[in-house]
Scaffold this active site. Structure first.
Site, mmCIF file in Angstrom:
data_model
loop_
_atom_site.group_PDB
_atom_site.id
_atom_site.type_symbol
_atom_site.label_atom_id
_atom_site.label_comp_id
_atom_site.label_asym_id
_atom_site.label_seq_id
_atom_site.Cartn_x
_atom_site.Cartn_y
_atom_site.Cartn_z
ATOM 1 N N HIS A 208 85.741 20.089 71.457
ATOM 2 C CA HIS A 208 86.298 18.768 71.112
ATOM 3 C C HIS A 208 87.438 18.370 72.055
ATOM 4 C CE1 HIS A 208 86.943 15.919 67.439
ATOM 5 N NE2 HIS A 208 87.217 15.305 68.565
ATOM 6 N N LYS B 173 81.344 19.253 66.759
ATOM 7 C CA LYS B 173 82.328 19.722 67.753
ATOM 8 C C LYS B 173 83.203 20.852 67.212
ATOM 9 C CE LYS B 173 82.695 14.863 69.164
ATOM 10 N NZ LYS B 173 82.702 14.053 67.926
ATOM 11 N N TYR C 30 86.486 15.924 61.657
ATOM 12 C CA TYR C 30 86.354 14.687 60.872
ATOM 13 C C TYR C 30 86.202 14.991 59.374
ATOM 14 C CZ TYR C 30 85.067 12.722 65.481
ATOM 15 O OH TYR C 30 85.024 12.367 66.804
ATOM 16 N N ASP D 294 76.925 11.442 65.694
ATOM 17 C CA ASP D 294 78.067 12.184 66.239
ATOM 18 C C ASP D 294 79.088 12.481 65.140
ATOM 19 O OD1 ASP D 294 79.706 12.945 68.780
ATOM 20 O OD2 ASP D 294 81.093 11.808 67.513
#
Ligand SMILES: NC(=O)c1ccc[n+]([C@@H]2O[C@H](COP(=O)([O-])OP(=O)(O)OC[C@H]3O[C@@H](n4cnc5c(N)ncnc54)[C@H](OP(=O)(O)O)[C@@H]3O)[C@@H](O)[C@H]2O)c1
Length: 324
Positions: free
Chosen positions: A113, A80, A51, A46
């Site tokens: 997200h 996402k 990120y 994931d």
């Protein structure tokens, strides 16, 4: 359900119910952790555009794939759409950037997200106003964004699409347009999301629990900033007691509790021993009374850690999902 290692998605694709979380690790640490995770048997990974580690994850995965399509098929890779991409005309551009950075021909699952949106500022995924508040885009048309995400599937470069951080009303609204392959939300012993999990189950949408161990780094950072106390889930008496009874670690008890509730979970660790521990969950079972004891730890909304208040002002967005 509670003892099958996969969710079976549309078309028969299998999503492993224990995945590997990748938030908040530097690139070189993450690459090593992903190697350890692959060795330990994780096949579900994931990440998210937000990120800023898609390239590092992609490098580690591609080394393991070694150009072999059969190996790629073994993996279930999730990324996402960031809040800055929550506009129908931006979805494709953000998706293409993720795929390019991951260095993959397709992703298995692409998630919205968050239901709230930031302004789209190239090169800045978290744009701020001079006073430190987040530059929110208040004009979000959630259904239109979801339609654009659903359309991505036509290219074959994304197998499944889903949502994250939605509340029950938002999940129902989007499900009327097209059923999400999953709902990824914060779920752990102190924030069990029982009503939301039931609502998702009624819509046949599988739930993936993020921050299943209580996201210590985030909790510590928020505690330092706000003075609020965040109990350490691993130290809770009930969790420790059940762990001792089974000769397991507290983390394994927290994760097994989620599996027996019928959820998937995506714990993050960069420590090889803990990485292995977090996927060694299928050879023991919590009793009904232990499930009840752990179920009683729920603090509802008060147990939530990841409420996105680290983006000051975001709670004013019309689609902000967490109403007190
Ligand atoms: N959709 C969203 O908005 C959203 C939000 C948050 C998170 N997520 C996803 O969910 C993943 C997991 O959540 P998270 O990273 O917030 O937190 P988490 O998995 O609940 O907790 C991670 C923390 O637990 C420690 N840990 C891991 N295994 C352990 C074990 N067996 N014993 C003791 N400590 C252990 C880790 O330290 P070490 O690394 O030192 O082991 C790390 O500090 C993320 O990485 C991300 O992929 C999604």
């Amino acid at each position: 359900m509670s003892n099958t290692e996969y969710f079976v998605l549309e078309g028969g694709d299998r999503m492993p119910r224990i995945g590997f979380g990748t938030w908040q690790a530097s690139d070189d640490v993450l690459e090593k952790a992903v190697e350890a995770a692959l060795d330990a048997g994780y096949r579900h990974f994931d990440t998210a555009r937000a990120y800023e580690n898609e390239a590092a994850l992609g490098r580690a995965l591609n080394r393991w794939i070694g150009g072999d399509p059969a190996r790629r098929k073994e993996l279930f890779v999730v990324t996402k759409l960031p809040p800055g991409g929550n506009r129908p005309d931006l979805v494709q551009e953000y998706f293409d950037a993720s795929l390019r950075d991951l260095g993959l021909e397709y992703v298995d699952l692409y998630l919205m997200h968050t239901p709230f949106a930031f302004e789209h500022v190239p090169g800045d995924l978290h744009p701020k106003n001079p006073d430190g508040t987040i530059r929110a885009d208040l004009s979000t048309d959630l259904v239109a964004v979801w339609k654009a995400i659903l359309k991505l599937k036509e290219s074959g470069r994304v197998k499944h699409v889903g949502v994250s951080n939605l509340n029950a009303e938002q999940l129902a609204r989007l499900s009327r347009v097209g059923k999400p392959a999953c709902l990824q939300v914060e779920v752990h012993a102190l924030c069990q999301q029982k009503a939301l999990v039931s609502a998702a189950s009624a819509l046949a949408v599988p739930v993936v629990a993020y921050s299943p161990l209580g996201s210590k780094a985030l909790a510590d950072a928020l505690a330092a900033k706000t003075g609020r106390e965040y109990p350490d889930l691993l130290q809770l008496d009930a969790v420790q007691r059940v762990a001792r009874a089974h000769g397991r670690t507290p983390a394994q008890i927290l994760l097994r509790h989620l599996l027996q509730r019928g959820l998937a979970a995506i714990p993050k660790s960069t420590n090889p021993a803990r990485i292995k521990q977090n996927i060694t969950l299928w050879d023991f079972e919590l009793s009904a009374s232990e499930m009840e004891e752990l179920g009683a730890l729920d603090r509802g909304e008060a147990g939530r850690i990841c409420d996105f208040t680290f983006f000051p002002g975001i709670e004013k967005h019309p689609e902000f999902p967490f109403k007190k």
